[in-house]
Design an enzyme around this catalytic site. Structure first.
Site, PDB file in Angstrom:
ATOM      1  N   ARG A  50       0.841  -0.756   0.330  1.00  0.00           N
ATOM      2  CA  ARG A  50      -0.042  -0.048  -0.426  1.00  0.00           C
ATOM      3  C   ARG A  50       0.981   0.937   0.115  1.00  0.00           C
ATOM      4  O   ARG A  50       0.642   2.286  -0.875  1.00  0.00           O
ATOM      5  CB  ARG A  50      -1.006   0.380   1.087  1.00  0.00           C
ATOM      6  CG  ARG A  50      -2.143   1.170   1.016  1.00  0.00           C
ATOM      7  CD  ARG A  50      -3.093   0.820   2.407  1.00  0.00           C
ATOM      8  NE  ARG A  50      -2.541   1.327   3.719  1.00  0.00           N
ATOM      9  CZ  ARG A  50      -3.663   0.563   4.774  1.00  0.00           C
ATOM     10  NH1 ARG A  50      -4.466   1.241   4.420  1.00  0.00           N
ATOM     11  NH2 ARG A  50      -2.948   1.570   5.939  1.00  0.00           N
ATOM     12  N   LYS A 149      -2.689   6.862   1.133  1.00  0.00           N
ATOM     13  CA  LYS A 149      -2.621   7.101   1.951  1.00  0.00           C
ATOM     14  C   LYS A 149      -1.731   7.468   2.778  1.00  0.00           C
ATOM     15  O   LYS A 149       0.048   7.870   3.466  1.00  0.00           O
ATOM     16  CB  LYS A 149      -2.260   5.653   3.380  1.00  0.00           C
ATOM     17  CG  LYS A 149      -2.943   5.951   4.912  1.00  0.00           C
ATOM     18  CD  LYS A 149      -2.166   4.769   5.735  1.00  0.00           C
ATOM     19  CE  LYS A 149      -2.360   4.322   7.046  1.00  0.00           C
ATOM     20  NZ  LYS A 149      -3.324   5.525   7.244  1.00  0.00           N
ATOM     21  N   GLU A 182     -15.726   6.936   5.729  1.00  0.00           N
ATOM     22  CA  GLU A 182     -14.653   5.769   7.010  1.00  0.00           C
ATOM     23  C   GLU A 182     -15.518   6.576   8.214  1.00  0.00           C
ATOM     24  O   GLU A 182     -16.596   7.936   8.066  1.00  0.00           O
ATOM     25  CB  GLU A 182     -14.089   5.596   6.416  1.00  0.00           C
ATOM     26  CG  GLU A 182     -13.333   6.704   5.604  1.00  0.00           C
ATOM     27  CD  GLU A 182     -11.411   6.377   5.456  1.00  0.00           C
ATOM     28  OE1 GLU A 182     -10.930   5.134   6.063  1.00  0.00           O
ATOM     29  OE2 GLU A 182     -11.129   7.062   5.064  1.00  0.00           O
TER      30      GLU A 182
HETATM   31  N1  PMP Z   1     -10.155   5.082   7.345  1.00  0.00           N
HETATM   32  C1  PMP Z   1      -8.515   5.435   7.765  1.00  0.00           C
HETATM   33  C2  PMP Z   1      -8.794   6.881   7.330  1.00  0.00           C
HETATM   34  C3  PMP Z   1      -7.297   5.565   8.391  1.00  0.00           C
HETATM   35  O1  PMP Z   1      -6.481   6.503   8.442  1.00  0.00           O
HETATM   36  C4  PMP Z   1      -7.104   4.434   8.961  1.00  0.00           C
HETATM   37  C5  PMP Z   1      -5.561   3.925   9.240  1.00  0.00           C
HETATM   38  N2  PMP Z   1      -5.043   4.293  11.155  1.00  0.00           N
HETATM   39  C6  PMP Z   1      -7.797   3.521   8.588  1.00  0.00           C
HETATM   40  C7  PMP Z   1      -9.281   2.965   7.231  1.00  0.00           C
HETATM   41  C8  PMP Z   1      -7.350   1.548   8.885  1.00  0.00           C
HETATM   42  O2  PMP Z   1      -6.679   1.041   8.219  1.00  0.00           O
HETATM   43  P1  PMP Z   1      -5.960   0.019   8.097  1.00  0.00           P
HETATM   44  O3  PMP Z   1      -6.723  -1.245   8.698  1.00  0.00           O
HETATM   45  O4  PMP Z   1      -4.688   0.079   7.101  1.00  0.00           O
HETATM   46  O5  PMP Z   1      -5.205   0.260   9.634  1.00  0.00           O
END
Ligand code: PMP
Length: 288
Positions: A50, A149, A182
Site C-alpha cells: 500500500r 495514505k 469511513e
Molecule cells: N481509514 C483511515 C482514514 C485510516 O487512517 C485508517 C488507518 N488508521 C483506516 C481507515 C484503517 O486502515 P488499516 O486497517 O489499514 O489500519
C-alpha cells in the site's frame, strides 16, 4: 529509543529532519501504521504494497526497494527490542524550497518509529463506542484520493475536532454524495440480516488492511460480504456495527447519532470477528 532515519538507526533526540522538508511544509508524504504482535509483524507485505501504491499515485520515489524496507522495519523493531507495539513508517518528499513544486526536492526521507501502542481504553471494547456523523465530508477522490495514505490528514482532523467538540471520540464521515465513507481513522462495517456490509472503496474510504482481513474472516464465519453505498439510515437500523483499523483492531459501535445499535451492547457476531482476528494476529505475521 532508536529511530530509523535514512539508512541509519539513530537515538530519538538525534532523529531530526529539515524544516524545509515538504512533508512538514505541505503534508507531502505518505505513511503506514503497522502492528507487531509477539515478535511477528502483521501483514507487513500488504502495508509495504500500500505504501508503494501511495508513492506511485503521488509520483514519489521511495529510495528503497521492498526487501530493504522490510529489513529496515524489522531492524528498527529489533533495535528497540519491540515484540508488541506499533510501527510508523513514513516517507516524506524531502527538502525543497518554499514552493509547491516537487522538482527541487532532493531526497525523500524514510523514517521508521517502533514504539508501544496507545490503545483505545479497554472500556470501549467491553461496552462499545458511541459515535456521531459530522458535517465535514470525506475528501472527494477527484480532489485527493482517500486511497492514498498521505501525511495530509487535515480532512480527518477537522472531522475528529467536530466529534470531540460534541463529546464523541470518533466520527462517521460521509462522502459528498451523502453516503457513508469511513471514520476519521477506521473503516466501517455493519451487520444486517446476517449480511456484512461495508462502504465501497469508491465511496472515499481507505483500502484498510484490517478491512481486508475482516472480509477474509467473514468467509470463514459464513457471512456474505457486500460493499455498498450505505446511508446514515443503514447505520441507524443495523443489527451490529464495528470499526476496523490497525491500531483499534475491531471496536464495537453501540450508538450512532443518538440511535442505539441492536440492543446497545457489543454484538455477538462482532465478538466472533474480534476472536477470529486475535487468533489470526498470533498465528500469522512476519517473524523478526
Ligand atoms: N481509514 C483511515 C482514514 C485510516 O487512517 C485508517 C488507518 N488508521 C483506516 C481507515 C484503517 O486502515 P488499516 O486497517 O489499514 O489500519
Amino acid at each position: 529509543m532508536k529511530i530509523y532515519l535514512n539508512n541509519q538507526l539513530v537515538d530519538s533526540e538525534d532523529a531530526k529532519i529539515s524544516v524545509f522538508d515538504h512533508g512538514l511544509l505541505y503534508g507531502d508524504g505518505i505513511f503506514e501504521g503497522i502492528r507487531i504482535y509477539g515478535g511477528c509483524i502483521f501483514k507487513l507485505e500488504e502495508h509495504l504494497e500500500r505504501l508503494e501504491q501511495s508513492a506511485k499515485a503521488m509520483m514519489l520515489e521511495i529510495p528503497m526497494d521492498r526487501g530493504a524496507l522490510l529489513s529496515a522495519v524489522s531492524d528498527t523493531c529489533r533495535a528497540n527490542n519491540l515484540k508488541d507495539g506499533y510501527i510508523r513508517l513514513i516517507v516524506t518528499r524531502g527538502v525543497g524550497n518554499l514552493g509547491l513544486s516537487i522538482r527541487n526536492c532532493e531526497q525523500p526521507q524514510v523514517i521508521i518509529i517502533a514504539d508501544k501502542i496507545q490503545l483505545y481504553p479497554q472500556e470501549y471494547y467491553e461496552k462499545g463506542l458511541k459515535i456521531i456523523t459530522v458535517p465535514t465530508r470525506r475528501n472527494n477522490p477527484a480532489a485527493l484520493p482517500p486511497t492514498i495514505k498521505s501525511l495530509n490528514y487535515l480532512n480527518n482532523i477537522l472531522a475528529k475536532i467536530e466529534a470531540q467538540n460534541l463529546g464523541y471520540e470518533e466520527a462517521i464521515m460521509l462522502n459528498d454524495q451523502g453516503f457513508v465513507s469511513e471514520c476519521t481513522g477506521d473503516n466501517i462495517f455493519l451487520i444486517k440480516g446476517g449480511i456484512l456490509y461495508t462502504p465501497k472503496i469508491a465511496s472515499g474510504s481507505l483500502k484498510g488492511i484490517t478491512r481486508e482481513v475482516v472480509m477474509g474472516i467473514a468467509e470463514g464465519l459464513d457471512f456474505k460480504v457486500v460493499e455498498a453505498d450505505l446511508t446514515r439510515y443503514d447505520t441507524w437500523i443495523a443489527d451490529e456495527m464495528f470499526l476496523t483499523g490497525t491500531a483499534a483492531e475491531i471496536i464495537p459501535i453501540v450508538e450512532v447519532d443518538g440511535r442505539t445499535i441492536g440492543d446497545g451492547l457489543p454484538g455477538k457476531n462482532t465478538a466472533s470477528f474480534l476472536k477470529a482476528f486475535k487468533q489470526k494476529v498470533t498465528e500469522e505475521g512476519f517473524h523478526l
